[in-house]
Every structure is written in C-alpha cells, then in structure tokens.
Design an enzyme around this catalytic site. Structure first.
Site, PDB file in Angstrom:
ATOM      1  N   HIS A  77     -46.724 -37.895  20.337  1.00  0.00           N
ATOM      2  CA  HIS A  77     -46.052 -36.745  19.732  1.00  0.00           C
ATOM      3  C   HIS A  77     -46.082 -36.832  18.203  1.00  0.00           C
ATOM      4  O   HIS A  77     -46.284 -35.822  17.525  1.00  0.00           O
ATOM      5  CB  HIS A  77     -44.606 -36.675  20.214  1.00  0.00           C
ATOM      6  CG  HIS A  77     -44.492 -36.302  21.655  1.00  0.00           C
ATOM      7  ND1 HIS A  77     -43.350 -36.526  22.391  1.00  0.00           N
ATOM      8  CD2 HIS A  77     -45.371 -35.717  22.512  1.00  0.00           C
ATOM      9  CE1 HIS A  77     -43.532 -36.096  23.625  1.00  0.00           C
ATOM     10  NE2 HIS A  77     -44.752 -35.609  23.724  1.00  0.00           N
ATOM     11  N   SER A 110     -48.142 -31.167  25.099  1.00  0.00           N
ATOM     12  CA  SER A 110     -47.042 -31.332  24.143  1.00  0.00           C
ATOM     13  C   SER A 110     -47.546 -31.816  22.795  1.00  0.00           C
ATOM     14  O   SER A 110     -46.862 -31.650  21.786  1.00  0.00           O
ATOM     15  CB  SER A 110     -45.980 -32.289  24.689  1.00  0.00           C
ATOM     16  OG  SER A 110     -46.561 -33.522  25.068  1.00  0.00           O
TER      17      SER A 110
END
Length: 269
Positions: free
Chosen positions: A188, A135
């Site tokens: 992230h 991710s």
C-alpha cells in the site's frame, strides 16, 4: 428484526445511470478484474501465476508486474476493491482522458509500485511475500487526490488537532493494516508513494505528449467510433486541471480499501 432503510437520495435509477456513464478504461479494468476472478474457479493456479512474487519476477515473468493489481483472493476482496476503485478511477479518466489512463494503468501505475515493492522486499527486508489486489491503485489514486485537496484545504481538524490533508491516505493505510488481517502495508505504501509523485507533478512526463494524443484521436476518429471514450480535448477539467470540488478526497470509500493481496502469505521459495 431491525429494518435498514436506504438514504433518501439513493435510487436504483441513479446508480444505474452512474454505471452506464462509466468511461471506457474504467469499464475495461473492472471487467478484467471480474473476469480473472471468475477464471480462478476453473484454474485454481491462475491466482498464484498472476500474483507479484518477488523472487519469481524475471524477464520471462515480467507480466506479474502488470497482472498483480487485477487478481484477487476471493469475492469480498474483489467486491470491496471494485467499490473503492471505481469512483477514483472514473474521476481520473474523466480528468486525464482515456488514452492517458490506458497507458498509465497498463504501464507505470502498475509496474512502478511493483518494482519498488520488489526492491524493498528483497533488498531490504530479505523476504519474499506475495501480493495482489487493486488496492495498490486505490491508495495511489487517493494519494494523488490528497495532494490536490491539500492545496485547497491544507488541513482538517480532529478535536484540538490539525491534521495535514496530504497525510489522509497514510492514515487510511495504517488503519487498514491494523484492522484487516493480512494486508500488505509495504504494498500500500508503494502505491501511495507513486500517487504522491504523480500529484506533485514529478512523474507527469509518464503521460503521453498531448500533441501525439490529439493526432491519434484525430487519425483514428476515436470519439466517433469508440463508445464511452474520453478525449484529451473533452476531458472534464483538462489533463492536468483541478479535480471536481464536489468529489473531495473525503468522499472516497475508506472502508473498502481492502488488502493488496488479501491474505499476505509467504511465497514458496
């Protein structure tokens, strides 16, 4: 029992055709992700050895900066990340070419977010939380696309509000962190920052010079010898061209930007 019908435009043949057309580096990365997930069944400690654990990264364990994006916690973590990453990675390779993609995703697109994560995690937060998962690349590529989309479409409307297009990945990050337990908000954000820097052309120098790429391709005859290879000369819109308008940022799979590291856990001191 309710019957779930697939969209009219969906067909197994179209999906199969898409998979068979995937370019080389995209295939290799997906293969490594799946292979490492399968390998964890035989070696349970492999996952921890490949994770990015800030206090365990050293000169002899610098490989963690390259392995953490391709290791995952379980089937759903792998599946959802592959689902989100594949179209983004395929578009990037189609635009920039196979050699550029290989250099970036085995180098700075993994190490730069990792180093940034370690500096903040250890230097500012005084913590040692381990992370892993593709991710980081999903949000990196979403952010790079968001910058391009912002130039053509600066904002979108939600009711009476106009939201700057470039903030879309940040919105996805916040929603993911709120809805999916154990996600790494910091991980992230580190990936997204590198994506923004790439989209804004601040780190484009990380890509190998085109003259060298042309020489390598010509010398090794890569187009003739390597299946699914994307040449720097034949990449879809040129190395730094405009992304396809038919695949805007909004078409990315939002719900599958699964956690960087899945269940974020405190590493053993």
């Amino acid at each position: 029992m309710a019957v779930v019908s697939l969209p009219a435009h969906y067909s197994p043949q179209r999906l199969r055709s898409y998979v068979l057309r995937l370019p080389l580096v995209t295939r290799l990365i997906l293969l490594v992700v799946v292979a490492l997930w399968v390998a964890t069944f035989a070696n349970a400690g492999l996952r921890e050895k490949c994770a990015l654990i800030p206090d365990q990264v050293s000169l002899t364990a610098a490989y963690r900066l390259n392995t953490y994006p391709v290791t995952h916690l379980g089937f759903f973590h792998v599946f959802l990340n592959i689902l989100a990453l594949t179209p983004l990675l395929e578009r990037f390779e189609a635009e920039h070419g196979t050699l550029v993609s290989l250099v970036l995703f085995t180098g700075p697109f993994a190490t730069f977010p990792g180093i940034l994560y370690i500096l903040i995690e250890r230097g500012l937060l005084r913590s040692n939380t381990a992370v892993q998962g593709a991710s980081v690349w999903v949000f990196l590529l979403l952010s790079a696309e968001a910058v391009v989309t912002h130039r053509a479409n600066p904002s979108f409307a939600i009711g009476p509000y106009k939201i700057p297009t470039w903030t879309t990945p940040l919105i996805f990050i916040v929603i993911t962190s709120a809805l999916v337990p154990g996600t790494s908000l910091l991980g992230h954000l580190c990936g997204a920052l590198i994506g923004y820097l790439w989209g804004l052309n601040y780190i484009r120098f990380l890509a190998p010079p085109e003259k060298i790429l042309r020489w390598i391709e010509s010398k090794l005859k890569l187009m003739q010898r390597v299946p699914h290879y994307v040449s720097v000369d034949r990449s879809t819109f040129g190395r730094y061209g405009v992304l396809p308008s038919s695949t805007p940022l909004q078409s990315a799979i939002v719900g599958t930007t699964q956690r960087l590291g899945g269940e974020v856990r405190e590493a053993q001191e």
